[in-house]
Design a protein around this motif. Structure first.
Motif, PDB file in Angstrom:
ATOM      1  N   ARG A  27       0.494  -0.929   0.322  1.00 42.25           N
ATOM      2  CA  ARG A  27      -0.129   0.096  -0.062  1.00 42.25           C
ATOM      3  C   ARG A  27       1.048   1.249  -0.133  1.00 42.25           C
ATOM      4  O   ARG A  27       0.244   2.297  -0.604  1.00 42.25           O
ATOM      5  CB  ARG A  27      -0.811  -0.317   1.307  1.00 42.25           C
ATOM      6  CG  ARG A  27      -1.755  -1.379   1.183  1.00 42.25           C
ATOM      7  CD  ARG A  27      -3.048  -0.874   2.048  1.00 42.25           C
ATOM      8  NE  ARG A  27      -3.248  -2.376   2.991  1.00 42.25           N
ATOM      9  CZ  ARG A  27      -2.439  -2.753   3.962  1.00 42.25           C
ATOM     10  NH1 ARG A  27      -2.559  -2.105   4.648  1.00 42.25           N
ATOM     11  NH2 ARG A  27      -2.702  -4.002   3.977  1.00 42.25           N
ATOM     12  N   THR A  28       2.184   1.124   0.541  1.00 42.79           N
ATOM     13  CA  THR A  28       3.077   2.268   0.634  1.00 42.79           C
ATOM     14  C   THR A  28       4.367   1.453   0.371  1.00 42.79           C
ATOM     15  O   THR A  28       4.568   0.546   1.072  1.00 42.79           O
ATOM     16  CB  THR A  28       2.875   3.117   2.077  1.00 42.79           C
ATOM     17  OG1 THR A  28       2.930   2.259   2.834  1.00 42.79           O
ATOM     18  CG2 THR A  28       1.877   3.418   2.079  1.00 42.79           C
ATOM     19  N   MET A  29       5.275   2.667   0.013  1.00 45.09           N
ATOM     20  CA  MET A  29       6.600   2.588  -0.170  1.00 45.09           C
ATOM     21  C   MET A  29       7.450   1.818   1.241  1.00 45.09           C
ATOM     22  O   MET A  29       8.076   1.163   1.984  1.00 45.09           O
ATOM     23  CB  MET A  29       7.706   2.870  -0.692  1.00 45.09           C
ATOM     24  CG  MET A  29       7.060   3.379  -2.703  1.00 45.09           C
ATOM     25  SD  MET A  29       7.508   1.478  -3.141  1.00 45.09           S
ATOM     26  CE  MET A  29       9.051   0.830  -2.900  1.00 45.09           C
ATOM     27  N   SER A  30       7.048   2.081   2.441  1.00 44.06           N
ATOM     28  CA  SER A  30       7.114   2.262   4.413  1.00 44.06           C
ATOM     29  C   SER A  30       7.164   0.913   4.171  1.00 44.06           C
ATOM     30  O   SER A  30       7.810   0.432   5.064  1.00 44.06           O
ATOM     31  CB  SER A  30       7.039   2.973   4.707  1.00 44.06           C
ATOM     32  OG  SER A  30       5.495   2.603   4.827  1.00 44.06           O
ATOM     33  N   GLU A  31       6.487  -0.362   3.553  1.00 47.65           N
ATOM     34  CA  GLU A  31       5.908  -1.289   4.521  1.00 47.65           C
ATOM     35  C   GLU A  31       6.711  -2.629   3.328  1.00 47.65           C
ATOM     36  O   GLU A  31       7.058  -3.784   3.676  1.00 47.65           O
ATOM     37  CB  GLU A  31       4.767  -1.513   3.254  1.00 47.65           C
ATOM     38  CG  GLU A  31       3.453  -1.162   4.290  1.00 47.65           C
ATOM     39  CD  GLU A  31       2.428  -2.135   3.179  1.00 47.65           C
ATOM     40  OE1 GLU A  31       2.427  -2.724   2.336  1.00 47.65           O
ATOM     41  OE2 GLU A  31       1.488  -1.487   3.622  1.00 47.65           O
ATOM     42  N   ALA A  32       7.754  -1.923   2.167  1.00 53.00           N
ATOM     43  CA  ALA A  32       9.274  -2.214   1.499  1.00 53.00           C
ATOM     44  C   ALA A  32      10.086  -3.053   2.288  1.00 53.00           C
ATOM     45  O   ALA A  32      10.274  -4.798   2.265  1.00 53.00           O
ATOM     46  CB  ALA A  32       8.926  -1.733   0.651  1.00 53.00           C
ATOM     47  N   PRO A  33      10.812  -2.784   3.664  1.00 51.02           N
ATOM     48  CA  PRO A  33      11.510  -3.164   4.226  1.00 51.02           C
ATOM     49  C   PRO A  33      11.234  -4.597   4.708  1.00 51.02           C
ATOM     50  O   PRO A  33      11.378  -5.339   4.725  1.00 51.02           O
ATOM     51  CB  PRO A  33      12.253  -2.036   4.905  1.00 51.02           C
ATOM     52  CG  PRO A  33      12.086  -0.467   4.317  1.00 51.02           C
ATOM     53  CD  PRO A  33      10.454  -1.147   3.385  1.00 51.02           C
ATOM     54  N   ASN A  34      10.070  -4.284   5.211  1.00 49.27           N
ATOM     55  CA  ASN A  34       9.128  -5.434   6.188  1.00 49.27           C
ATOM     56  C   ASN A  34       8.977  -6.825   5.250  1.00 49.27           C
ATOM     57  O   ASN A  34       9.271  -7.489   5.407  1.00 49.27           O
ATOM     58  CB  ASN A  34       8.114  -5.286   6.813  1.00 49.27           C
ATOM     59  CG  ASN A  34       8.207  -3.960   8.276  1.00 49.27           C
ATOM     60  OD1 ASN A  34       9.290  -4.328   8.794  1.00 49.27           O
ATOM     61  ND2 ASN A  34       7.302  -3.811   8.138  1.00 49.27           N
ATOM     62  N   VAL A  35       8.129  -6.516   4.117  1.00 50.05           N
ATOM     63  CA  VAL A  35       8.314  -6.921   3.408  1.00 50.05           C
ATOM     64  C   VAL A  35      10.037  -8.095   2.630  1.00 50.05           C
ATOM     65  O   VAL A  35       9.426  -9.595   2.694  1.00 50.05           O
ATOM     66  CB  VAL A  35       7.775  -6.931   1.358  1.00 50.05           C
ATOM     67  CG1 VAL A  35       7.735  -7.917   0.979  1.00 50.05           C
ATOM     68  CG2 VAL A  35       6.445  -6.179   2.578  1.00 50.05           C
ATOM     69  N   PHE A  36      11.030  -6.994   2.365  1.00 51.59           N
ATOM     70  CA  PHE A  36      12.298  -8.111   2.000  1.00 51.59           C
ATOM     71  C   PHE A  36      12.272  -8.589   2.975  1.00 51.59           C
ATOM     72  O   PHE A  36      13.356 -10.289   3.578  1.00 51.59           O
ATOM     73  CB  PHE A  36      12.685  -6.812   1.467  1.00 51.59           C
ATOM     74  CG  PHE A  36      12.768  -6.584   0.004  1.00 51.59           C
ATOM     75  CD1 PHE A  36      12.837  -7.911  -0.876  1.00 51.59           C
ATOM     76  CD2 PHE A  36      12.160  -5.050  -0.139  1.00 51.59           C
ATOM     77  CE1 PHE A  36      12.750  -6.836  -2.619  1.00 51.59           C
ATOM     78  CE2 PHE A  36      12.277  -4.253  -1.446  1.00 51.59           C
ATOM     79  CZ  PHE A  36      12.629  -5.478  -2.374  1.00 51.59           C
ATOM     80  N   GLN A  37      12.689  -7.978   4.226  1.00 54.86           N
ATOM     81  CA  GLN A  37      13.344  -8.973   5.165  1.00 54.86           C
ATOM     82  C   GLN A  37      12.293  -9.934   5.431  1.00 54.86           C
ATOM     83  O   GLN A  37      12.748 -10.922   6.216  1.00 54.86           O
ATOM     84  CB  GLN A  37      12.511  -8.089   6.920  1.00 54.86           C
ATOM     85  CG  GLN A  37      13.239  -8.673   8.283  1.00 54.86           C
ATOM     86  CD  GLN A  37      12.693  -7.956   9.757  1.00 54.86           C
ATOM     87  OE1 GLN A  37      12.454  -6.710   9.589  1.00 54.86           O
ATOM     88  NE2 GLN A  37      13.597  -8.494  11.080  1.00 54.86           N
ATOM     89  N   LYS A  38      11.163 -10.367   5.407  1.00 56.97           N
ATOM     90  CA  LYS A  38       9.954 -11.504   5.344  1.00 56.97           C
ATOM     91  C   LYS A  38      10.282 -12.926   4.804  1.00 56.97           C
ATOM     92  O   LYS A  38      10.807 -13.412   4.880  1.00 56.97           O
ATOM     93  CB  LYS A  38       8.287 -11.051   5.497  1.00 56.97           C
ATOM     94  CG  LYS A  38       8.123 -12.326   5.647  1.00 56.97           C
ATOM     95  CD  LYS A  38       5.976 -11.978   6.313  1.00 56.97           C
ATOM     96  CE  LYS A  38       5.380 -13.500   5.918  1.00 56.97           C
ATOM     97  NZ  LYS A  38       4.307 -13.092   5.947  1.00 56.97           N
ATOM     98  N   ALA A  39      10.729 -12.068   3.344  1.00 57.86           N
ATOM     99  CA  ALA A  39      11.570 -13.158   2.166  1.00 57.86           C
ATOM    100  C   ALA A  39      11.904 -13.765   1.897  1.00 57.86           C
ATOM    101  O   ALA A  39      12.531 -15.011   2.165  1.00 57.86           O
ATOM    102  CB  ALA A  39      11.374 -12.197   0.512  1.00 57.86           C
ATOM    103  N   LEU A  40      13.653 -12.847   3.196  1.00 56.61           N
ATOM    104  CA  LEU A  40      14.835 -13.016   3.176  1.00 56.61           C
ATOM    105  C   LEU A  40      14.738 -14.134   4.180  1.00 56.61           C
ATOM    106  O   LEU A  40      15.735 -15.283   4.053  1.00 56.61           O
ATOM    107  CB  LEU A  40      16.146 -12.387   3.266  1.00 56.61           C
ATOM    108  CG  LEU A  40      15.721 -11.010   2.272  1.00 56.61           C
ATOM    109  CD1 LEU A  40      16.551  -9.940   1.952  1.00 56.61           C
ATOM    110  CD2 LEU A  40      16.650 -12.195   0.882  1.00 56.61           C
ATOM    111  N   PHE A  41      14.224 -13.683   5.617  1.00 52.29           N
ATOM    112  CA  PHE A  41      14.935 -14.688   6.616  1.00 52.29           C
ATOM    113  C   PHE A  41      13.529 -15.164   7.182  1.00 52.29           C
ATOM    114  O   PHE A  41      13.361 -15.396   8.582  1.00 52.29           O
ATOM    115  CB  PHE A  41      15.232 -13.377   7.687  1.00 52.29           C
ATOM    116  CG  PHE A  41      16.654 -12.286   6.708  1.00 52.29           C
ATOM    117  CD1 PHE A  41      17.488 -13.303   7.102  1.00 52.29           C
ATOM    118  CD2 PHE A  41      16.033 -11.251   7.204  1.00 52.29           C
ATOM    119  CE1 PHE A  41      19.006 -12.562   6.576  1.00 52.29           C
ATOM    120  CE2 PHE A  41      17.160 -10.907   6.575  1.00 52.29           C
ATOM    121  CZ  PHE A  41      18.466 -11.424   5.895  1.00 52.29           C
ATOM    122  N   GLY A  42      12.480 -15.257   6.989  1.00 52.34           N
ATOM    123  CA  GLY A  42      10.603 -16.059   7.239  1.00 52.34           C
ATOM    124  C   GLY A  42      10.104 -14.973   8.277  1.00 52.34           C
ATOM    125  O   GLY A  42      10.106 -13.768   8.830  1.00 52.34           O
TER     126      GLY A  42
END
Length: 42
Positions: A27-42
């Motif tokens: 919904r916003t670019m501020s969500e991007a770090p959390n998405v990448f963290q979840k994708a990389l580290f679960g």
């Protein structure tokens, strides 16, 4: 990853399936770090 869910999400899902990845929308670019963290580290 798409910022606008109205964009071609189906195409992104197809690419993700072929590459054994995942697709998501933000919904916003501020969500991007959390998405990448979840994708990389679960």
């Amino acid at each position: 990853m798409l910022l606008n869910p109205g964009q071609n999400y189906k195409g992104l899902e197809q690419v993700a399936a072929v590459t054994k990845g995942s697709a998501t929308t933000l919904r916003t670019m501020s969500e991007a770090p959390n998405v990448f963290q979840k994708a990389l580290f679960g």
